[in-house]
Design an enzyme around this catalytic site. Structure first.
Site, PDB file in Angstrom:
ATOM      1  N   LYS A  17      -3.904  -0.890  -6.756  1.00 50.23           N
ATOM      2  CA  LYS A  17      -4.882  -0.208  -5.908  1.00 50.23           C
ATOM      3  C   LYS A  17      -4.732   1.291  -6.164  1.00 50.23           C
ATOM      4  CE  LYS A  17      -6.288   0.369  -1.096  1.00 50.23           C
ATOM      5  NZ  LYS A  17      -6.066  -0.104   0.294  1.00 50.23           N
ATOM      6  N   ASP A  71     -13.164   4.005   4.895  1.00 47.67           N
ATOM      7  CA  ASP A  71     -12.303   2.972   5.466  1.00 47.67           C
ATOM      8  C   ASP A  71     -12.947   2.234   6.639  1.00 47.67           C
ATOM      9  OD1 ASP A  71     -10.391   3.719   3.697  1.00 47.67           O
ATOM     10  OD2 ASP A  71      -8.879   4.250   5.172  1.00 47.67           O
ATOM     11  N   ASP A  89      -6.243   5.060  -5.544  1.00 46.07           N
ATOM     12  CA  ASP A  89      -7.002   5.668  -4.455  1.00 46.07           C
ATOM     13  C   ASP A  89      -7.165   7.167  -4.643  1.00 46.07           C
ATOM     14  OD1 ASP A  89      -8.251   5.991  -2.006  1.00 46.07           O
ATOM     15  OD2 ASP A  89      -6.477   5.537  -0.806  1.00 46.07           O
ATOM     16  N   ASP A 142       0.833  -1.201   0.000  1.00 44.49           N
ATOM     17  CA  ASP A 142       0.000   0.000   0.000  1.00 44.49           C
ATOM     18  C   ASP A 142       0.879   1.268   0.000  1.00 44.49           C
ATOM     19  OD1 ASP A 142      -2.322   1.867   0.827  1.00 44.49           O
ATOM     20  OD2 ASP A 142      -3.330  -0.076   0.824  1.00 44.49           O
ATOM     21  N   ASP A 143       0.318   2.370   0.416  1.00 41.48           N
ATOM     22  CA  ASP A 143       0.951   3.687   0.348  1.00 41.48           C
ATOM     23  C   ASP A 143       2.351   3.685   0.989  1.00 41.48           C
ATOM     24  OD1 ASP A 143       1.089   6.400  -0.216  1.00 41.48           O
ATOM     25  OD2 ASP A 143      -0.816   6.870   0.765  1.00 41.48           O
ATOM     26  N   ARG A 147     -14.354   0.316  -4.179  1.00 43.70           N
ATOM     27  CA  ARG A 147     -14.722   0.490  -2.789  1.00 43.70           C
ATOM     28  C   ARG A 147     -16.096   1.146  -2.689  1.00 43.70           C
ATOM     29  NH1 ARG A 147     -10.789   1.353   1.082  1.00 43.70           N
ATOM     30  NH2 ARG A 147     -12.449   2.369   2.253  1.00 43.70           N
TER      31      ARG A 147
END
Length: 411
Positions: free
Chosen positions: A169, A231, A171, A86-87, A227
């Protein structure tokens, strides 16, 4: 949105069963979605993501250790194959040619070497980026730089393909832009990934900081996964309808009505699993997993697998629930009954079975009942198979359970 997690208590109840005999089309027959036809995500992807436990505190040694744990715990062979970084994996600056670079201290061997390692273990490589100028960590000043893909979409897609990336992913992390702007911007990366010729699962989140556009349309023309909520956090009910942070109950409320969008190649994404992250009892974590399984959600683990307990692994390795999730029809369970306290979800399976969940949302024990006919079965005798123990029992059609408050009763 990628924010620090808040460890709260989550409470959830579900009863997951499988009914075996013939089935009619009357149960869960949503309009088929026009899913992205890129050959991947024909069933919901399964794997592990760095964020829920580690946030920005990641490096190549950690990722390799987690990959080894996935293999050693037998999770890879059950379908958990995508390892998503992820990030905060990147150098805050692009190189002189505008290319993304691995963070020199965190990933000194480079991202291709990491992808090669994952592939050597029989796993698949996932990575994170954002469609505007900053990732979420950068937007919140938790990480330096402005290295989002805006204006670099085709360049970044080629870079990901060269590194052996199998899953992106992507975002959105800005309050700006209409939903049409989001569709267009996400569509650029969709086309850029397709142009590489490499099969890459495309997972998007349009909701970060933004108006919650995830549930407002069927995104299957844009991405493989989208999504539907803000979150997740380790809580039962945060009082949010669709705002940060979301509890399990809040997410279920948003995700269940969107069942008609799911199909092979495109699935609603209610966010990553909190199983094993503390804050929930074993019963509650079983319920969380069972609901995600029957909702045809991606099963993306978010715990530290190196120290996972036997109870956590027993949940994640439940072969009956995994089979329900990975069924080739790619249907999401639809709600066949619900009164605000009791919720009944049913999912038609390719072999003619139906998976059904009886879910107690209240604060007190209650009886939840349905019938084989109500979930689309025909006949006079049925087998109930327990999704947790694999034990079977028979019924002439009645399906009923006394389900504890926020608890789980399994037949």
């Amino acid at each position: 949105m990628r924010r620090p997690k808040r460890w709260l208590v989550a409470v959830l109840g579900v009863l997951a069963l499988t009914l075996t005999t013939t089935v009619t089309d009357s149960v869960v027959a949503p309009r088929p979605a026009q899913a992205l036809n890129n050959g991947v995500a024909r069933t919901p992807p399964m794997g592990w993501n760095t964020w829920n436990t580690f946030g920005c505190n990641i490096n190549e040694t950690l990722i390799r250790q987690m990959a080894d744990a996935i293999v050693n715990h037998g999770l890879r062979d059950l379908g958990y194959r995508y390892v998503v970084v992820d990030d905060c994996w990147f150098n805050p600056d692009r190189d002189a040619q505008g290319n993304l670079q691995a963070h020199p201290q965190r990933f000194p061997s480079g991202m291709k070497a990491l992808g090669d390692y994952l592939h050597s273990r029989g796993l698949l490589f996932g990575i994170y980026q954002g469609p505007l100028d900053q990732t979420c960590a950068q937007y919140f000043d938790a990480f330096p730089g402005s290295t989002g893909s805006l204006g670099h979409e085709y360049q970044d897609a080629r870079q990901f393909a060269a590194w052996g990336v199998d899953y992106l992913k992507y975002d959105w992390c800005s309050p700006t832009g209409t939903i049409n702007d989001q569709v267009a911007r996400f569509g650029i990366m969709r086309d850029a990934l397709a142009a590489t010729g490499r099969p890459i699962v495309y997972s998007i989140n349009s909701n970060s900081i933004h108006e919650k556009t995830g549930p407002q349309r069927n995104w299957s023309d844009v991405a493989n996964l989208w999504r539907t909520t803000e979150d997740i956090t380790n809580a039962w009910n945060t009082g949010q309808s669709n705002g940060y942070p979301m509890g399990i109950q809040n997410i279920v409320n948003v995700n269940v009505p969107l069942a008609g969008y799911a199909a092979p190649g495109g699935f609603n994404d209610p966010d990553m699993l909190e199983v094993g992250n503390g804050g929930m009892t074993d019963t509650e974590m079983r319920s969380h997993f069972a609901l995600w399984a029957i909702m045809a959600a991606p099963l993306m683990m978010g715990n530290d697998l190196r120290s996972a307990s036997a109870a956590t692994l027993a949940i994640l390795r439940n072969q009956q629930l995994i089979a329900i999730n990975q069924d080739s029809l790619g249907l999401q369970a639809v709600q066949v009954a619900g009164d605000g306290t009791r919720r009944i979800l049913a999912k038609r399976l390719a072999n003619g079975d139906v998976a059904v969940a009886l879910f107690n949302q209240s604060n007190a024990t209650t009886t939840i009942s349905t019938t084989a006919a109500a979930i689309g079965k025909t006949g006079s005798s049925f087998t109930l198979r327990d999704a947790w123990t694999n034990a079977t029992s028979t019924t002439t059609g009645a399906i009923s359970a006394s389900v504890p408050a926020h608890g789980t009763v399994v037949y």
